[in-house]
Design an enzyme around this catalytic site. Structure first.
Site, PDB file in Angstrom:
ATOM      1  N   TYR A   1       0.551  -1.558  -0.094  1.00  0.00           N
ATOM      2  CA  TYR A   1      -0.060   0.316  -0.687  1.00  0.00           C
ATOM      3  C   TYR A   1       0.794   1.753   0.287  1.00  0.00           C
ATOM      4  CZ  TYR A   1      -2.466  -3.742   1.888  1.00  0.00           C
ATOM      5  OH  TYR A   1      -3.711  -4.946   2.081  1.00  0.00           O
TER       6      TYR A   1
ATOM      7  N   HIS B   1       2.035 -11.715   1.179  1.00  0.00           N
ATOM      8  CA  HIS B   1       0.725 -11.227   0.801  1.00  0.00           C
ATOM      9  C   HIS B   1       0.082 -12.407  -0.247  1.00  0.00           C
ATOM     10  CE1 HIS B   1      -1.226  -7.054   0.236  1.00  0.00           C
ATOM     11  NE2 HIS B   1      -2.007  -7.407   0.205  1.00  0.00           N
TER      12      HIS B   1
ATOM     13  N   SER C   1     -12.201  -6.912   2.521  1.00  0.00           N
ATOM     14  CA  SER C   1     -13.453  -6.350   2.155  1.00  0.00           C
ATOM     15  C   SER C   1     -14.311  -7.484   2.579  1.00  0.00           C
ATOM     16  CB  SER C   1     -13.033  -6.631   1.063  1.00  0.00           C
ATOM     17  OG  SER C   1     -11.977  -6.293   0.640  1.00  0.00           O
TER      18      SER C   1
ATOM     19  N   LEU D   1     -17.403  -5.765   3.522  1.00  0.00           N
ATOM     20  CA  LEU D   1     -18.545  -5.299   3.404  1.00  0.00           C
ATOM     21  C   LEU D   1     -18.311  -5.574   1.447  1.00  0.00           C
ATOM     22  CD1 LEU D   1     -18.054  -2.022   5.653  1.00  0.00           C
ATOM     23  CD2 LEU D   1     -19.234  -4.627   5.145  1.00  0.00           C
TER      24      LEU D   1
ATOM     25  N   GLY E   1     -17.584  -1.739   0.121  1.00  0.00           N
ATOM     26  CA  GLY E   1     -18.212  -1.203  -0.610  1.00  0.00           C
ATOM     27  C   GLY E   1     -19.544  -1.290  -0.901  1.00  0.00           C
TER      28      GLY E   1
ATOM     29  N   SER F   1     -22.627  -1.293   1.922  1.00  0.00           N
ATOM     30  CA  SER F   1     -22.752  -0.126   2.273  1.00  0.00           C
ATOM     31  C   SER F   1     -24.475   0.343   1.594  1.00  0.00           C
ATOM     32  CB  SER F   1     -22.225   0.755   1.902  1.00  0.00           C
ATOM     33  OG  SER F   1     -21.790   1.536   1.122  1.00  0.00           O
TER      34      SER F   1
END
Length: 333
Positions: free
Chosen positions: A61, A130, A210, A212, A215, A218
């Site tokens: 990141y 990762h 992740s 959700l 997104g 949401s």
């Protein structure tokens, strides 16, 4: 917030962690919209106030910028936080992503030392691979990670996006504490592949990123055009064409059940993961959302409610691939 044992090696964490990925860009591209450093740091601090001291980052990141932001946020309070970071996407000496995977013994040590510097700490609580390096046996990678544990630079180790066969091979070299994978009402491949059964058998926890649905759950996303032009979700089949609108109907059904309980759809989705016995790490860079997410730890779901929720998206129903073809090929199966 309640705490639970992550794995069976002694690590104790809050029920809900905080995913930090969206707090910085990756290779110049914003993730889930532009981030504000001050707000991101305030989010980390508010999470701690509410008992959410389990932070998840990675050298990918930025690259490296996310770990440095976390370092700013925790400075002076390192021992109050549990820090998980990841390596494996190769970052060269000029801090540029090569987009190759590197799990070689030498790179493991190099990446860990760099993460320690970036985080401003002398130990990493939980260190993940990762992605599996196809050119390096996982045994070699885990042996190098185990050396870091012996040196006191890493306390616990884990893997990300790996198969049951890889988990078993790695666990024989050094006990794994956690396996991280995408997991949500929209993404249950890890269950379908019986990887969750393997983890339960071996005493390893599942950390769900992740949770959700990037997104989707949401309810804020109404159209593929709602994404900024450079939002990476535009490249994901789950968010494209007819599949997007099929998935939107599922979101509406989840919303209806959430309304019955007077909670948000996001909170319901997090509570579902908690009820399954896993640790979600919803990502956010805003204080109001970390407050909402952590409040989900107080939601109790009956078996009937769990059954109704899972009936909306039964195990095995496709909601579209979670990455483009290139990135799907990087997941160990």
């Amino acid at each position: 917030m309640k705490t639970i044992s992550l794995g069976s090696q002694g690590l104790v964490v809050p029920q809900i962690g905080l995913g930090c990925m969206g707090m910085t860009s990756i290779a110049g591209a914003d993730i889930y919209g532009k981030a504000d450093e001050a707000e991101s740091i305030a989010t980390i601090h508010r999470s701690l106030e509410l008992g959410g001291n389990f932070l998840d980052t990675a050298d990918l990141y930025g690259p490296l910028l996310n770990e440095r932001l976390v370092a700013k946020a925790i400075k002076g309070y390192r021992n109050e936080y549990i820090i998980a970071t990841k390596f494996g996407f190769e970052v060269d000496d000029n801090e540029v992503l090569t987009w190759r995977f590197n799990g070689s013994r030498g790179y493991v040590k190099k990446a860990a030392e760099r993460s320690l510097r970036n985080l401003g700490t002398d130990y990493i609580d939980l260190y993940y691979l990762h992605r599996l390096d196809p050119n390096t046996p996982v045994e070699e990678t885990v042996e190098a990670m185990a050396d870091l544990v012996k040196e006191g630079k890493v306390r616990y180790i884990g893997l990300s996006e790996v198969s049951s066969a890889t988990i078993r091979k790695a666990h024989q070299i050094h006990p794994l504490t956690a396996v991280q994978t995408e997991y949500s009402l929209f993404e249950r491949d890890v269950e379908a592949a019986k990887i969750t059964d393997t983890l339960a058998e071996l005493g390893i926890s599942l950390v769900a990123y992740s949770p959700l649905g990037r997104g989707f759950i949401s309810g804020d996303i109404k159209s593929p055009d709602d994404f900024p032009a450079d939002d990476f979700r535009r490249q994901i089949p789950r968010f494209q064409g007819e599949q997007f609108y099929k998935n939107l109907e599922l979101v509406h059904a989840i919303n209806a059940l959430a309304a019955e309980k007077s909670v948000t759809a996001s909170q319901l989705a997090i509570a579902w993961i908690l009820a399954k016995g896993h640790v979600p790490i919803p990502g956010t860079k805003r204080v109001k959302y970390v407050e909402q997410n952590i409040a989900a730890s107080d939601i109790e779901l009956s078996q009937e409610e769990l059954d109704r929720l899972e009936a909306i998206i039964p195990l095995g129903v496709s909601t579209g691939d979670r990455y483009d073809a290139h990135n799907m090929a990087t997941i160990d199966k």
